[in-house]
Design a protein around this motif. Structure first.
Motif, PDB file in Angstrom:
ATOM      1  N   ASN A  34      14.821  44.330  27.946  1.00 33.32           N
ATOM      2  CA  ASN A  34      15.960  43.482  28.276  1.00 33.32           C
ATOM      3  C   ASN A  34      16.577  42.834  27.047  1.00 33.32           C
TER       4      ASN A  34
ATOM      5  N   SER B 189      18.889  41.054  24.847  1.00 30.15           N
ATOM      6  CA  SER B 189      19.970  40.132  25.202  1.00 30.15           C
ATOM      7  C   SER B 189      21.314  40.567  24.631  1.00 30.15           C
ATOM      8  N   ASP B 190      21.287  41.261  23.521  1.00 27.91           N
ATOM      9  CA  ASP B 190      22.533  41.683  22.894  1.00 27.91           C
ATOM     10  C   ASP B 190      22.922  43.124  23.234  1.00 27.91           C
TER      11      ASP B 190
ATOM     12  N   PRO C  37      23.992  44.597  26.643  1.00 29.16           N
ATOM     13  CA  PRO C  37      24.274  44.575  28.078  1.00 29.16           C
ATOM     14  C   PRO C  37      24.400  45.987  28.648  1.00 29.16           C
ATOM     15  N   SER C  38      24.423  46.090  29.947  1.00 29.76           N
ATOM     16  CA  SER C  38      24.432  47.411  30.589  1.00 29.76           C
ATOM     17  C   SER C  38      25.690  48.217  30.294  1.00 29.76           C
TER      18      SER C  38
ATOM     19  N   HIS D 207      27.057  48.344  27.309  1.00 27.53           N
ATOM     20  CA  HIS D 207      27.075  48.632  25.874  1.00 27.53           C
ATOM     21  C   HIS D 207      27.129  50.148  25.656  1.00 27.53           C
TER      22      HIS D 207
ATOM     23  N   TYR E 174      23.660  51.644  25.421  1.00 31.40           N
ATOM     24  CA  TYR E 174      22.666  51.050  26.323  1.00 31.40           C
ATOM     25  C   TYR E 174      21.620  52.074  26.779  1.00 31.40           C
TER      26      TYR E 174
END
Length: 566
Positions: free
Chosen positions: A30, A32-33, A35-36, A38, A41
């Motif tokens: 997970n 933090s920098d 996100p889904s 990205h 990702y």
């Protein structure tokens, strides 16, 4: 009692579900920098779940830090884990800047043992230096055994990489395998690779699921390059044909200090490799070129021969269209029994005319040769050493048939130059009566063809009529009464049929007519009328890039069919 068992079973299942979900969350960490939504990702989480990537814990958050550069030491660590290898252990170091016995040392020593990093001459590894774009192409090509032999024959797709560049073959291999890509036509080989970029590149190399859509194999082959040219101005036009009478043939621009592989020069134009294809730039705006005259009138030919991978005797092909039908027989009337997607590699069982017999995932069928690229073929024995003369109709002061600002002479030249490239790549020796906007007379064209002792002559033209309803393709040959017309008729029929089928043209057939250039040559000769410039549907086909290439492919296929018989 039964109720208690049910409750206990439910609790066990719920516990297992919680454990699995918790494990998945822990695996992805997970970030933090990241996100889904990205761009990297999926690739970052894919490699994290494999234990290849790790993040940075700061203030109670797990960060990936995608924007920071990857060091050479970090790249070695991640690469060895991705390959499922173990670090070496030892009491000595191969490098003066690496301490023996450390975790860093073990991964670096293993990477070097596997030949994954280029060697240095001063005994240093430079572990803390950022990994560069040229280095990442090298290590991924080595680590995942990408084929550099075929890639090294292709023209570079990048303006800042030529065949003389240090990592040329590795950059090409990574690009043509869908792993790396440049930006606005440049690769920037000395640019540092970020953690985001390394994750993208490594995931694509590790799993084809993440690879970019494979680019089509280029037409330009650097095996025929004669030298290099340095561009001396900004925004220099690169054109598909050697003339500046129209903007329609501009395929791109290059800037001052760009270096291009060069193949030939003629009439003020230099033939170059541009983003994997052939192009032409004005001789006035380049320097330091070492080239020879092209294959036009009164010049000598240049041969380009396919490379041969002796370790792979089976011919392979790559699909070059989005959805290619597999049919039960060699023809479009046969039932579709499967489909192949763009970039799929297939083994070729046999080739007959325009159809290839294949076996893929247990299914044996046939696919059109028009929509595949033969990859590891040895020299095409059908066309090798055959001498072929191509004649682009009209030119110079003679525009041929016209429709507004569209001239027959430009259409025929564009398609002729593409056919030249395709034939040369197959091992043929090709002479063109013109390569630019010039006007050889009919007598000069015939004399030129005779002087080359060719095996076949193909003149390419565009039709016109008073009625806009007239349409279709027709091909002419000429033989006198009582002469053997089999070769000329077969060549005309093969080319005509290919164009009609591949471009869905009205079939006007083949005809015996004494046009000057085919009447007076001393070899099997045909004159092709591609379509009618006065018909809107035909004109659209003759002026769109996709169909222009299909015309060239069809003429090539027809010539190849002819030589497979005679």
């Amino acid at each position: 009692m039964l109720l208690k068992k049910i409750i206990n079973s439910s609790l066990i299942i719920l516990s297992l579900m919680v454990f699995v979900l918790a494990d998945q969350a822990n695996a992805s960490q997970n970030y933090s920098d990241i996100p889904s939504n990205h761009a990297a990702y999926k690739e970052i989480n894919f490699l994290t779940n494999l234990g290849v990537l790790n993040g940075y814990e700061e203030n109670g958050k797990m960060l990936y830090k995608p924007e920071i550069a990857v060091t050479r030491a970090e790249a070695a660590n991640m690469l060895i884990i991705a390959l499922g290898q173990s670090p070496l252990t030892g009491s000595t170091s191969s490098f003066s800047d690496i301490n023996a016995g450390t975790s860093e040392s073990g991964y670096i020593e293993k990477a070097v043992e596997l030949g994954l990093f280029p060697t240095t001459s001063n005994g240093e590894f430079r572990p803390n230096e950022p990994l560069t774009y040229e280095e990442v192409s090298y290590i991924l090509t080595k680590a995942f055994n990408l084929n550099t032999k075929e890639a090294s024959t292709y023209g570079s797709p990048f303006l800042d990489v030529t065949s003389k560049s240090k990592f040329f073959e590795y950059i090409n291999a990574a690009f043509y395998n869908g792993i790396t890509q440049g930006e606005n036509g440049y690769y920037c080989p000395n640019k540092s690779v970020t953690r985001e970029e390394f994750a993208l590149f490594l995931a694509r190399a590790k799993s084809k699921t993440y690879r970019l859509k494979l680019p089509a194999a280029p037409t330009a082959r650097v095996t025929g390059a004669k030298g290099q040219a340095v561009v001396s101005v900004n925004d220099l036009n690169v054109r598909s044909t050697p003339n500046s009478s129209s903007k329609a043939n501009i395929i791109g621009r290059v800037n001052k200090a760009d270096i291009l592989d060069t193949f030939a020069t003629s009439s003020g134009w230099v033939k170059v490799a541009y983003k994997g294809r052939y192009g032409y730039v004005s001789n006035k705006y380049v320097k330091n070129k070492t080239v020879k005259e092209d294959r036009s009138l009164n010049s000598t030919p240049t041969k380009v021969i396919h490379s041969n991978d002796s370790s792979s005797p089976t011919i392979q092909a790559s699909v070059t269209t989005d959805s290619l039908n597999i049919r039960s027989g060699a023809g479009t009337s046969y039932k579709v029994i499967g489909k192949l997607s763009y970039g799929t590699n297939i083994n070729v069982d046999s080739i007959s005319g325009n159809w290839i017999k294949i076996t893929y995932n247990g299914v044996t069928g046939y696919v059109s040769k028009t929509y595949v690229k033969l990859l590891n073929q040895t020299d095409n024995l059908t066309l090798k050493n055959k001498i072929i003369i191509l004649d682009a109709g009209h030119g110079g002061k003679d525009p041929g048939a016209t429709k507004g600002s569209i001239y027959e002479k430009n259409i025929t030249l564009t398609i002729t130059n593409l056919v030249v490239q395709k034939l040369e790549e197959a091992g043929a020796t090709v002479f063109a009566t013109r390569i630019g906007d010039t006007y050889p007379s009919l007598e000069q064209r015939v004399a030129f063809a005779k002087s080359k002792n060719g095996n076949a002559f193909v003149s390419i033209h565009v039709n016109a009529a008073a009625s806009a309803a007239a349409s279709g393709t027709e091909t002419y040959y000429y033989v006198k009464a009582n002469e053997d017309d089999r070769k000329d008729k077969y060549l005309a029929s093969a080319i005509n049929n290919e164009i009609v089928e591949n471009l869905d043209m009205r079939d006007r057939g083949i005809k015996n007519y004494p046009y000057y250039v085919i009447k007076n040559t001393s070899m099997p000769s045909v004159l092709v009328e591609l379509g009618f410039i006065t018909n809107s549907n035909d004109l659209l086909k003759m002026t769109t890039d996709k169909n222009i290439d299909l015309y060239a492919t069809s003429i090539y296929n027809g010539i190849e069919q002819y030589f497979s018989k005679y």
